[in-house]
Design an enzyme around this catalytic site. Structure first.
Site, PDB file in Angstrom:
ATOM      1  N   LYS A 153     -12.365   8.109 -20.608  1.00 59.22           N
ATOM      2  CA  LYS A 153     -12.908   8.320 -19.478  1.00 59.22           C
ATOM      3  C   LYS A 153     -12.942   9.630 -19.216  1.00 59.22           C
ATOM      4  O   LYS A 153     -11.825  10.410 -18.724  1.00 59.22           O
ATOM      5  CB  LYS A 153     -12.363   7.538 -18.388  1.00 59.22           C
ATOM      6  CG  LYS A 153     -12.981   7.314 -16.835  1.00 59.22           C
ATOM      7  CD  LYS A 153     -14.155   6.527 -17.009  1.00 59.22           C
ATOM      8  CE  LYS A 153     -14.734   6.393 -15.623  1.00 59.22           C
ATOM      9  NZ  LYS A 153     -16.037   5.584 -15.691  1.00 59.22           N
ATOM     10  N   VAL A 161     -16.210  -3.182 -17.184  1.00 57.25           N
ATOM     11  CA  VAL A 161     -16.041  -4.680 -17.972  1.00 57.25           C
ATOM     12  C   VAL A 161     -16.451  -4.767 -19.125  1.00 57.25           C
ATOM     13  O   VAL A 161     -16.243  -5.195 -20.254  1.00 57.25           O
ATOM     14  CB  VAL A 161     -16.467  -5.587 -16.802  1.00 57.25           C
ATOM     15  CG1 VAL A 161     -16.114  -7.135 -17.450  1.00 57.25           C
ATOM     16  CG2 VAL A 161     -15.802  -5.686 -15.341  1.00 57.25           C
TER      17      VAL A 161
END
Length: 232
Positions: free
Chosen positions: A38, A18
């Site tokens: 990622k 987030v």
């Protein structure tokens, strides 16, 4: 913000994704091109949306997403790769991909899995090694409550011992009604960590409607991170 920023945490489930989405939303709002990398997604099946998809949902589909490896079990990347019989992620590969993305984007956010020293591979390389290869600053996302001072101080000490620069600390999820320890941590974290508090995200931020998330993201982050919240 520009260049490459590595986002790590003092543990799992504390708001790294987030926070990454908030950073991306603020940068997009300022007219910058953004990519999110990622290196290793664990605990998510092949057909399920991972952290990159969540960042793009919250911040906007203009974010370029890249995922180097995905492993089904919710374990450290090295362990998850070994158990799945799949190739390890290497710090060198992470750095190479981040640099490729940086050649085409104003800002690249590299979101780690778990904490700074979680192992990527059988050689024991970590997100810290990727950050060293990139000469990139590292933003630390921390929990809000009891115990976070020690965990955050250990993380920033590990950064300094490796010659890495901390870009500050962000609290990943501040409860609406914080207890005494949490309220004190807001004041004590900068001193314990030896780096400023650069942002505070409210608990439940990731459940906001994307439009509301994007509108509010700048108020959670300091000017150093492109927002309007005062540093501490």
């Amino acid at each position: 913000m520009h260049g490459i920023l590595v986002v790590t945490g003092t543990g799992t489930g504390i708001g790294k994704t987030v926070t990454t989405a908030a950073l991306a939303a603020v940068a997009l709002g300022a007219g910058r091109s953004v990519a999110v990398l990622k290196p290793a997604q664990t605990g998510v099946a092949a057909e399920e949306p991972g952290d990159v998809a969540e960042v793009r949902r919250l911040a906007g589909e203009a974010v370029t997403g890249a995922e180097l490896a995905r492993f089904p079990e919710p374990l450290a990347p090295a362990t998850a790769a070994r158990r799945a019989g799949r190739p390890y992620v290497r710090a060198e590969t992470v750095a190479e991909e981040a640099e490729k993305l940086a050649a085409r984007h104003d800002l690249v956010l590299v979101e780690g899995a778990g904490g700074l020293l979680v192992r990527f591979d059988d050689a024991g390389t970590t997100l810290a090694d990727a950050a060293r290869l990139l000469a990139a600053p590292v933003l630390v996302v921390a929990a809000a409550g009891l115990g976070t001072l020690n965990a955050t101080a250990l993380t920033t000490e590990a950064l300094r011992s490796r010659g890495l620069r901390a870009a500050g600390v962000v609290i990943g999820a501040l409860p609406a009604d914080p207890d005494l320890a949490t309220r004190c941590n807001l004041e004590d974290l900068p001193e314990a960590a030896g780096t400023p508090l650069r942002g505070v995200l409210p608990a439940g931020a990731g459940a906001l409607r994307p439009a509301d998330f994007r509108a509010a993201a700048g108020s959670w982050l300091s000017p150093e991170l492109g927002g309007s919240r005062p540093d501490r």
